[in-house]
Design a protein around this motif. Structure first.
Motif, PDB file in Angstrom:
ATOM      1  N   LYS A  70      46.524  38.509  52.173  1.00 36.53           N
ATOM      2  CA  LYS A  70      44.961  38.851  51.933  1.00 36.53           C
ATOM      3  C   LYS A  70      44.537  39.664  53.247  1.00 36.53           C
ATOM      4  O   LYS A  70      43.787  40.676  53.157  1.00 36.53           O
ATOM      5  CB  LYS A  70      44.188  37.779  51.653  1.00 36.53           C
ATOM      6  CG  LYS A  70      42.608  38.063  51.584  1.00 36.53           C
ATOM      7  CD  LYS A  70      41.907  36.931  51.077  1.00 36.53           C
ATOM      8  CE  LYS A  70      40.549  37.159  51.148  1.00 36.53           C
ATOM      9  NZ  LYS A  70      39.637  36.158  50.924  1.00 36.53           N
ATOM     10  N   SER A  79      41.421  42.956  47.021  1.00 33.20           N
ATOM     11  CA  SER A  79      41.344  43.520  46.004  1.00 33.20           C
ATOM     12  C   SER A  79      42.544  44.310  45.647  1.00 33.20           C
ATOM     13  O   SER A  79      43.107  44.266  44.529  1.00 33.20           O
ATOM     14  CB  SER A  79      40.459  44.705  46.366  1.00 33.20           C
ATOM     15  OG  SER A  79      40.696  45.582  47.359  1.00 33.20           O
ATOM     16  N   TRP A  85      45.251  41.515  44.602  1.00 31.47           N
ATOM     17  CA  TRP A  85      44.802  41.210  43.134  1.00 31.47           C
ATOM     18  C   TRP A  85      45.237  42.267  42.051  1.00 31.47           C
ATOM     19  O   TRP A  85      45.745  41.914  41.044  1.00 31.47           O
ATOM     20  CB  TRP A  85      43.193  41.244  43.341  1.00 31.47           C
ATOM     21  CG  TRP A  85      42.494  41.173  41.715  1.00 31.47           C
ATOM     22  CD1 TRP A  85      41.920  42.444  41.130  1.00 31.47           C
ATOM     23  CD2 TRP A  85      42.682  40.174  40.509  1.00 31.47           C
ATOM     24  NE1 TRP A  85      41.638  42.205  39.746  1.00 31.47           N
ATOM     25  CE2 TRP A  85      41.911  41.062  39.559  1.00 31.47           C
ATOM     26  CE3 TRP A  85      43.284  38.907  40.430  1.00 31.47           C
ATOM     27  CZ2 TRP A  85      41.971  40.227  38.147  1.00 31.47           C
ATOM     28  CZ3 TRP A  85      43.123  38.226  39.058  1.00 31.47           C
ATOM     29  CH2 TRP A  85      42.442  39.020  38.040  1.00 31.47           C
ATOM     30  N   CYS A 130      49.113  41.962  41.593  1.00 32.80           N
ATOM     31  CA  CYS A 130      49.341  40.721  40.697  1.00 32.80           C
ATOM     32  C   CYS A 130      49.093  40.906  39.212  1.00 32.80           C
ATOM     33  O   CYS A 130      49.909  40.634  38.316  1.00 32.80           O
ATOM     34  CB  CYS A 130      48.573  39.423  41.434  1.00 32.80           C
ATOM     35  SG  CYS A 130      49.420  38.943  42.868  1.00 32.80           S
ATOM     36  N   LEU A 131      47.478  41.736  38.986  1.00 31.31           N
ATOM     37  CA  LEU A 131      47.441  41.775  37.561  1.00 31.31           C
ATOM     38  C   LEU A 131      48.370  42.701  37.017  1.00 31.31           C
ATOM     39  O   LEU A 131      48.600  42.538  35.952  1.00 31.31           O
ATOM     40  CB  LEU A 131      46.022  42.333  37.636  1.00 31.31           C
ATOM     41  CG  LEU A 131      45.301  42.932  36.466  1.00 31.31           C
ATOM     42  CD1 LEU A 131      45.313  41.351  35.374  1.00 31.31           C
ATOM     43  CD2 LEU A 131      43.934  43.310  36.562  1.00 31.31           C
ATOM     44  N   SER A 170      39.603  46.955  37.605  1.00 24.85           N
ATOM     45  CA  SER A 170      39.989  46.599  38.775  1.00 24.85           C
ATOM     46  C   SER A 170      40.424  47.752  39.588  1.00 24.85           C
ATOM     47  O   SER A 170      40.588  47.669  40.929  1.00 24.85           O
ATOM     48  CB  SER A 170      41.165  45.327  38.819  1.00 24.85           C
ATOM     49  OG  SER A 170      40.926  44.340  38.050  1.00 24.85           O
TER      50      SER A 170
END
Length: 489
Positions: A9, A15, A18, A21-22, A196
């Motif tokens: 991170k 962001s 995230w 991973c998404l 996102s």
């Protein structure tokens, strides 16, 4: 684990992590909705096994042209940015088909419309996969190269978790929900992914240059106007005329610059695409790259894929429930992880030729288990159908991973510097294209043997042909570098 995530991170931003991973979780979670697609083609559209496999093969074709998406995003920035705009486009292409299929029963009930929307959805998913891989490569190159393996670990872990949860929930959803509801539920993930995309900032390519050039052009036009006005001092009429003439000339010049800019941009775009394509073709034609990739391609197209036929057999004759088949896919994902662990722990020092030969011999033995299942010999020995399917799925995925890991290793080591991302995408496309063509071969074999829904008399013969074909790639192992191992190529 928590400290490791905190370091990621701090290096790349929450962001970015995230979003990565998404996207990978969504790729794995696709098993949730594709199980429903299989039942839609079988139960609602009443397609034969060969027709169903044909539709699936066409729908997955966009995964076979992944380098095209990489070249486009590298050479054609959208508003000065190369990644996020393409990721937005890819996400929209992934989202809209599921919404349309979930809301429109007419389109969902047509074979051709279903095939078109599934192809568009796979186009979006494949494009997103290429773009996010490029984002990872750029982040590692510009930020922290020491975290290259960590980002790959995070992405594969997210995809594996998505695959496990998608498989578990897919069977449960089919038992308790309508197929249209499943389509709409899955569309939530691409929708979150679309939102996102706005969380990650991307620097504009060449923004400073464009600003400076704009200022310089504007100053030059103003200087011309002033000089023309200063020279016309003889009379007010001549000053007015010269001012009008200078304005007209300035307008003409500004208009003439528009097609020049368009032409220069088109020329630059053409040269960029030409250079990228030439570099790709030149690298791929080298024997050390062409020969191994030819083997992996042949290993797919020479072995007919009868997975859709077996799905029909398991659901119609063996009466296996959707929830159980979801469990089978979960076991398959666990088998894939087990195969990865075994390969990294025990096999990576072996010669790749030996690994690949052993993998194909193992696959032929496991395919014999399908003959045992279809001929009902397992019942004579008191072995249930569910045990046969579970064990066969787990072992087959583990052995297939022994075959896929050398492909990844060779692909990574054969890529020359400068075009690693695009060439690796080409390698993956060759693998995907071979798999697609193998599905076409399987569909053709099923059609030739008159294997259809409710008619599986010749299925044993089809599986026997598949077993024999499994040995064909072994004859071409001379294409693999002789001394290559799992840690050197």
């Amino acid at each position: 684990m928590i400290e490791w995530l905190k370091r990621l991170k701090a290096s790349f931003g929450a962001s970015f992590i995230w979003l990565i991973c998404l996207i990978y979780f969504t790729q794995g979670f696709r098993s949730f909705v594709w199980t429903a697609v299989s039942y839609q083609m079988k139960d609602r559209l009443k397609l034969s096994p060969s027709a169903s496999q044909f539709v699936s093969s066409i729908a997955f074709f966009p995964w076979s042209i992944k380098p095209l998406y990489g070249i486009l995003s590298d050479c054609i920035p959208i508003k000065g940015r190369k990644r996020i705009p393409y990721l937005v486009i890819a996400t929209v292409l992934s989202l809209v088909p599921w919404l349309v299929l979930g809301l429109n029963a007419t389109l969902r009930g047509s074979k051709w419309h279903l095939m078109i929307f599934l192809t568009v959805q796979n186009l979006g998913s494949a494009m997103a996969d290429v773009v996010v891989d490029a984002m990872i490569a750029e982040a590692v190159r510009f930020e922290r190269a020491s975290f290259a393996g960590d980002l790959q670990t995070v992405s594969w872990l997210a995809m594996a978790l998505g695959g496990i949860f998608g498989s578990m929930l897919g069977g449960f959803a089919l038992t308790n929900m309508q197929i249209d509801t499943i389509f709409l539920l899955f569309s939530v993930l691409p929708a979150i992914q679309l939102l996102s995309c706005g969380l990650v900032e991307e620097n504009s390519v060449g923004s400073n240059n464009s600003r400076s050039s704009h200022v310089v052009n504007g100053d030059s036009i103003m200087d011309e106007d002033n000089s023309l006005a200063m020279k016309s001092n003889t009379s007010n009429l001549r000053r007015k005329k010269s001012a009008k003439n200078s304005k007209k000339k300035a307008v003409i010049r500004s208009k003439s610059k528009i097609p020049e800019k368009v032409d220069s941009f088109a020329l630059h775009l053409f040269h960029s695409l030409k250079a990228a394509t030439y570099s790709l073709c030149h690298a791929f034609k080298q024997p050390m790259i062409l020969r191994p990739m030819t083997w992996f391609f042949l290993a797919h197209i020479t072995v007919p894929n009868l997975s859709t036929v077996m799905f029909y057999y398991q659901t119609e004759l063996l009466n296996l429930e959707a929830s159980f088949l979801g469990t089978v896919r979960v076991v398959g994902w666990l088998g894939l992880m087990l195969g990865t662990f075994i390969y990294n722990r025990y096999l990576k020092t072996m010669k790749l030729r030996s690994i690949l030969m052993s993998a194909h011999i193992g696959l032929s033995i496991l395919t014999l288990l399908d003959i045992v299942l279809v001929s009902r010999m397992n019942v004579a020995f008191g072995i249930s159908d569910k045990i046969m399917v579970l064990c066969g799925s787990a072992l087959a995925d583990a052995v297939n991973q022994f075959k896929f890991m050398p492909f990844l290793i060779l692909s990574g080591k054969l890529c020359p510097p400068g075009i690693e991302g695009t060439l690796f995408a080409l390698f993956m496309s060759i693998n995907n294209l071979g798999s697609t063509l193998g599905s076409f071969v399987g569909a053709g074999l099923a059609s030739m043997l008159n294997i259809s829904s409710g008619s599986f008399d010749n299925l044993v013969l089809g599986i026997a042909i598949q077993v024999l074909c499994t040995f064909i790639p072994i004859a071409f192992l001379f294409l693999i570098p002789k001394e290559a191992t799992g840690i050197s190529a």
